[in-house]
Design a protein around this motif. Structure first.
Motif, PDB file in Angstrom:
ATOM      1  N   SER A  20       0.885  -1.215  -0.123  1.00 17.13           N
ATOM      2  CA  SER A  20       0.041   0.018   0.065  1.00 17.13           C
ATOM      3  C   SER A  20       0.803   1.397  -0.217  1.00 17.13           C
ATOM      4  CB  SER A  20      -0.841  -0.052   1.234  1.00 17.13           C
ATOM      5  OG  SER A  20      -0.103   0.041   2.341  1.00 17.13           O
ATOM      6  N   PHE A  21       2.062   1.318  -0.375  1.00 18.48           N
ATOM      7  CA  PHE A  21       2.945   2.277  -0.596  1.00 18.48           C
ATOM      8  C   PHE A  21       3.914   2.333  -1.551  1.00 18.48           C
ATOM      9  CE2 PHE A  21       4.944  -1.129   1.739  1.00 18.48           C
ATOM     10  CZ  PHE A  21       6.307  -1.323   1.389  1.00 18.48           C
ATOM     11  N   VAL A  22       4.700   3.536  -1.891  1.00 19.34           N
ATOM     12  CA  VAL A  22       5.807   3.264  -3.059  1.00 19.34           C
ATOM     13  C   VAL A  22       6.819   3.822  -2.112  1.00 19.34           C
ATOM     14  CG1 VAL A  22       6.728   4.911  -4.674  1.00 19.34           C
ATOM     15  CG2 VAL A  22       4.568   4.146  -4.927  1.00 19.34           C
ATOM     16  N   ARG A  23       7.818   3.217  -1.883  1.00 14.94           N
ATOM     17  CA  ARG A  23       8.899   3.456  -0.936  1.00 14.94           C
ATOM     18  C   ARG A  23       9.558   4.672  -1.491  1.00 14.94           C
ATOM     19  NH1 ARG A  23      12.841   0.220   1.919  1.00 14.94           N
ATOM     20  NH2 ARG A  23      13.568   1.715   3.519  1.00 14.94           N
ATOM     21  N   ARG A  24      10.021   5.614  -0.455  1.00 16.61           N
ATOM     22  CA  ARG A  24      10.394   6.924  -0.834  1.00 16.61           C
ATOM     23  C   ARG A  24      12.056   6.637  -0.159  1.00 16.61           C
ATOM     24  NH1 ARG A  24       5.430   8.172   1.031  1.00 16.61           N
ATOM     25  NH2 ARG A  24       4.063   9.383  -0.385  1.00 16.61           N
TER      26      ARG A  24
ATOM     27  N   LEU B 219      -4.684   0.020   1.762  1.00 16.00           N
ATOM     28  CA  LEU B 219      -4.238  -0.670   2.845  1.00 16.00           C
ATOM     29  C   LEU B 219      -5.657  -1.458   3.369  1.00 16.00           C
ATOM     30  CD1 LEU B 219      -2.599  -1.713   5.163  1.00 16.00           C
ATOM     31  CD2 LEU B 219      -2.934   0.482   6.372  1.00 16.00           C
ATOM     32  N   VAL B 220      -6.769  -0.679   3.138  1.00 19.53           N
ATOM     33  CA  VAL B 220      -8.198  -1.096   3.935  1.00 19.53           C
ATOM     34  C   VAL B 220      -9.027  -1.462   2.999  1.00 19.53           C
ATOM     35  CG1 VAL B 220     -10.350  -0.566   5.480  1.00 19.53           C
ATOM     36  CG2 VAL B 220      -7.837   0.495   5.908  1.00 19.53           C
ATOM     37  N   LYS B 221      -8.965  -2.907   2.678  1.00 18.07           N
ATOM     38  CA  LYS B 221      -9.767  -3.430   1.834  1.00 18.07           C
ATOM     39  C   LYS B 221     -10.262  -5.060   2.234  1.00 18.07           C
ATOM     40  CE  LYS B 221      -5.406  -5.108  -0.380  1.00 18.07           C
ATOM     41  NZ  LYS B 221      -4.543  -4.970  -1.546  1.00 18.07           N
TER      42      LYS B 221
ATOM     43  N   GLY C 299      -9.911  -6.723   8.156  1.00 17.12           N
ATOM     44  CA  GLY C 299     -10.559  -7.193   9.377  1.00 17.12           C
ATOM     45  C   GLY C 299      -9.562  -8.278  10.014  1.00 17.12           C
ATOM     46  N   ALA C 300      -9.294  -9.153   9.354  1.00 14.63           N
ATOM     47  CA  ALA C 300      -8.478 -10.578   9.744  1.00 14.63           C
ATOM     48  C   ALA C 300      -7.177  -9.934  10.064  1.00 14.63           C
ATOM     49  CB  ALA C 300      -8.497 -11.509   8.870  1.00 14.63           C
ATOM     50  N   THR C 301      -6.428  -9.263   9.245  1.00 16.46           N
ATOM     51  CA  THR C 301      -5.180  -8.652   9.757  1.00 16.46           C
ATOM     52  C   THR C 301      -4.683  -7.610  10.891  1.00 16.46           C
ATOM     53  OG1 THR C 301      -4.616  -8.770   7.298  1.00 16.46           O
ATOM     54  CG2 THR C 301      -3.331  -7.303   8.543  1.00 16.46           C
ATOM     55  N   ALA C 302      -5.821  -6.675  11.020  1.00 12.96           N
ATOM     56  CA  ALA C 302      -5.793  -5.821  11.966  1.00 12.96           C
ATOM     57  C   ALA C 302      -6.391  -6.455  13.272  1.00 12.96           C
ATOM     58  CB  ALA C 302      -6.540  -4.784  11.795  1.00 12.96           C
ATOM     59  N   GLY C 303      -7.486  -7.349  13.046  1.00 14.96           N
ATOM     60  CA  GLY C 303      -8.073  -8.212  14.071  1.00 14.96           C
ATOM     61  C   GLY C 303      -6.989  -8.983  14.725  1.00 14.96           C
ATOM     62  N   ARG C 304      -6.136  -9.742  14.321  1.00 10.85           N
ATOM     63  CA  ARG C 304      -5.181 -10.622  14.783  1.00 10.85           C
ATOM     64  C   ARG C 304      -4.120  -9.753  15.581  1.00 10.85           C
ATOM     65  NH1 ARG C 304      -0.019 -10.839  15.010  1.00 10.85           N
ATOM     66  NH2 ARG C 304       1.105 -13.119  15.536  1.00 10.85           N
ATOM     67  N   ALA C 305      -3.787  -8.558  15.572  1.00  8.63           N
ATOM     68  CA  ALA C 305      -3.089  -7.824  16.346  1.00  8.63           C
ATOM     69  C   ALA C 305      -3.654  -7.380  17.636  1.00  8.63           C
ATOM     70  CB  ALA C 305      -2.362  -6.778  15.440  1.00  8.63           C
TER      71      ALA C 305
ATOM     72  N   LEU D 207     -15.846   5.715   2.470  1.00  6.34           N
ATOM     73  CA  LEU D 207     -16.791   5.014   2.043  1.00  6.34           C
ATOM     74  C   LEU D 207     -16.463   3.428   1.965  1.00  6.34           C
ATOM     75  CD1 LEU D 207     -18.803   7.119  -0.394  1.00  6.34           C
ATOM     76  CD2 LEU D 207     -19.569   6.557   1.937  1.00  6.34           C
ATOM     77  N   GLN D 208     -15.381   3.166   1.366  1.00  7.80           N
ATOM     78  CA  GLN D 208     -14.804   1.907   1.326  1.00  7.80           C
ATOM     79  C   GLN D 208     -14.380   1.231   2.662  1.00  7.80           C
ATOM     80  OE1 GLN D 208     -11.810   1.247  -1.716  1.00  7.80           O
ATOM     81  NE2 GLN D 208     -10.932  -0.284  -0.439  1.00  7.80           N
ATOM     82  N   MET D 209     -13.876   1.895   3.413  1.00 12.06           N
ATOM     83  CA  MET D 209     -13.421   1.663   4.702  1.00 12.06           C
ATOM     84  C   MET D 209     -14.530   1.076   5.486  1.00 12.06           C
ATOM     85  SD  MET D 209     -10.810   4.437   6.177  1.00 12.06           S
ATOM     86  CE  MET D 209      -9.087   4.541   5.387  1.00 12.06           C
ATOM     87  N   ARG D 210     -15.654   1.890   5.466  1.00 10.36           N
ATOM     88  CA  ARG D 210     -17.002   1.717   6.379  1.00 10.36           C
ATOM     89  C   ARG D 210     -17.558   0.350   5.679  1.00 10.36           C
ATOM     90  NH1 ARG D 210     -21.075   6.151   6.613  1.00 10.36           N
ATOM     91  NH2 ARG D 210     -21.650   5.571   4.427  1.00 10.36           N
ATOM     92  N   GLU D 211     -17.787   0.230   4.386  1.00 13.47           N
ATOM     93  CA  GLU D 211     -18.242  -0.730   3.614  1.00 13.47           C
ATOM     94  C   GLU D 211     -17.699  -2.260   4.349  1.00 13.47           C
ATOM     95  OE1 GLU D 211     -19.657  -2.521  -0.652  1.00 13.47           O
ATOM     96  OE2 GLU D 211     -18.502  -0.668  -0.483  1.00 13.47           O
ATOM     97  N   VAL D 212     -16.185  -2.156   4.006  1.00 14.99           N
ATOM     98  CA  VAL D 212     -15.303  -3.205   4.223  1.00 14.99           C
ATOM     99  C   VAL D 212     -15.605  -3.720   5.733  1.00 14.99           C
ATOM    100  CG1 VAL D 212     -12.940  -4.043   4.668  1.00 14.99           C
ATOM    101  CG2 VAL D 212     -13.612  -3.052   2.389  1.00 14.99           C
ATOM    102  N   LEU D 213     -15.290  -2.754   6.548  1.00 19.65           N
ATOM    103  CA  LEU D 213     -15.151  -3.125   8.249  1.00 19.65           C
ATOM    104  C   LEU D 213     -16.612  -3.298   8.810  1.00 19.65           C
ATOM    105  CD1 LEU D 213     -12.468  -0.460   9.211  1.00 19.65           C
ATOM    106  CD2 LEU D 213     -12.392  -2.888   8.983  1.00 19.65           C
ATOM    107  N   ASP D 214     -17.614  -3.015   8.082  1.00 17.47           N
ATOM    108  CA  ASP D 214     -19.028  -3.460   8.524  1.00 17.47           C
ATOM    109  C   ASP D 214     -19.317  -4.700   8.102  1.00 17.47           C
ATOM    110  OD1 ASP D 214     -19.649  -0.892   9.579  1.00 17.47           O
ATOM    111  OD2 ASP D 214     -21.050  -0.456   7.764  1.00 17.47           O
TER     112      ASP D 214
END
Length: 249
Positions: A18-22, A162-164, A168-174, A192-199
């Motif tokens: 979810s990043f471009v390395r700077r 990042l949030v797709k 939920g499983a990734t963050a939920g584990r930690a 809107l995507q965050m809310r839809e995904v996490l709901d």
């Protein structure tokens, strides 16, 4: 910013990051931060193949790293550290972990933390999902913060967000049971995507009131940064979300 690799280019990872390395040249002060302050603040991450990867056997044990047992707050994509340094200075009874891949930003974080006398902060230079999936012990974090992640606003790049689905499983584990996932963005379609995904993720439930179209109140523990002010000045509305980790099993 370096040119982004083509979508069909060889990759060391199964999923797009979810990043471009700077990797631009750092200032003398930033170089000194890495040589003089990193031993205090930076956790030396055992690597896998890529330079920001986490070896499958690597573990960050909070009690060993911080020398105590305390609540742990993890900020994903801490940038230059303005929010997390402010939070760590205000709450010395809590431990903070900044996760970022931008080396100059981590250097700035160390400089500001040292200047403020902050000692309850550590930094990890690594790909955030690997930190949540591998490096932290399961249930180690009391809160995970995702403030103003890269929106990857071009539709063909949305897969890099990042949030797709599956986050939920990734963050939920930690997160511990009952722990909080706090998010904020100034991009409406990403909010809107965050809310839809996490709901829809079974690991989480809403920790804010309101109907289907509701947003959480602004998190008081998030310092107002220049980045957030810039978004507001451009007329973009800041949207917050807060989710609670559902009890395991």
């Amino acid at each position: 910013m370096p040119e982004e690799p083509a979508d069909d280019a060889p990759s060391f990872r199964k999923q797009p990051v979810s990043f471009v390395r700077r990797s631009g040249r750092m200032s003398d002060a930033q170089e000194r931060a890495w040589s003089e302050l990193a031993p205090r603040y930076a956790f030396d991450v055992p690597r896998d193949i890529a330079s920001t990867s986490v070896h499958p056997d690597a573990r960050l044990i909070p009690a060993e790293v911080y020398g105590r047992t305390a609540p742990l707050m993890v900020e994903i994509g801490s940038g230059q550290g303005h929010a997390i340094v402010s939070a760590a200075a205000a709450r010395p009874d809590v431990d903070f972990l900044a996760v970022e891949v931008f080396r100059a930003g981590l250097a700035r974080t160390m400089l500001d933390a040292d200047r403020a006398g902050v000692r309850n902060l550590r930094l990890v230079e690594a790909n955030a999902p690997e930190v949540l999936e591998r490096l932290l012990p399961e249930g180690a974090a009391d809160e995970v913060w995702v403030f103003f992640p890269d929106p990857w606003h071009k539709s063909r790049h949305n897969k890099r967000r990042l949030v797709k689905e599956g986050f939920g499983a990734t963050a939920g584990r930690a997160l511990r049971d009952g722990g909080l996932l706090r998010l904020a963005t100034d991009w409406e379609d990403y909010a809107l995507q965050m809310r839809e995904v996490l709901d829809a993720e079974p690991e989480f439930e809403r920790a804010f009131d309101g109907g289907e179209d509701a947003w959480a109140p602004r998190f008081d523990g998030r310092a107002m940064t220049a980045f957030e002010r810039k978004g507001i000045a451009k007329g973009r509305e800041i949207r917050d979300l807060t989710y609670r980790r559902v009890a395991r099993g």
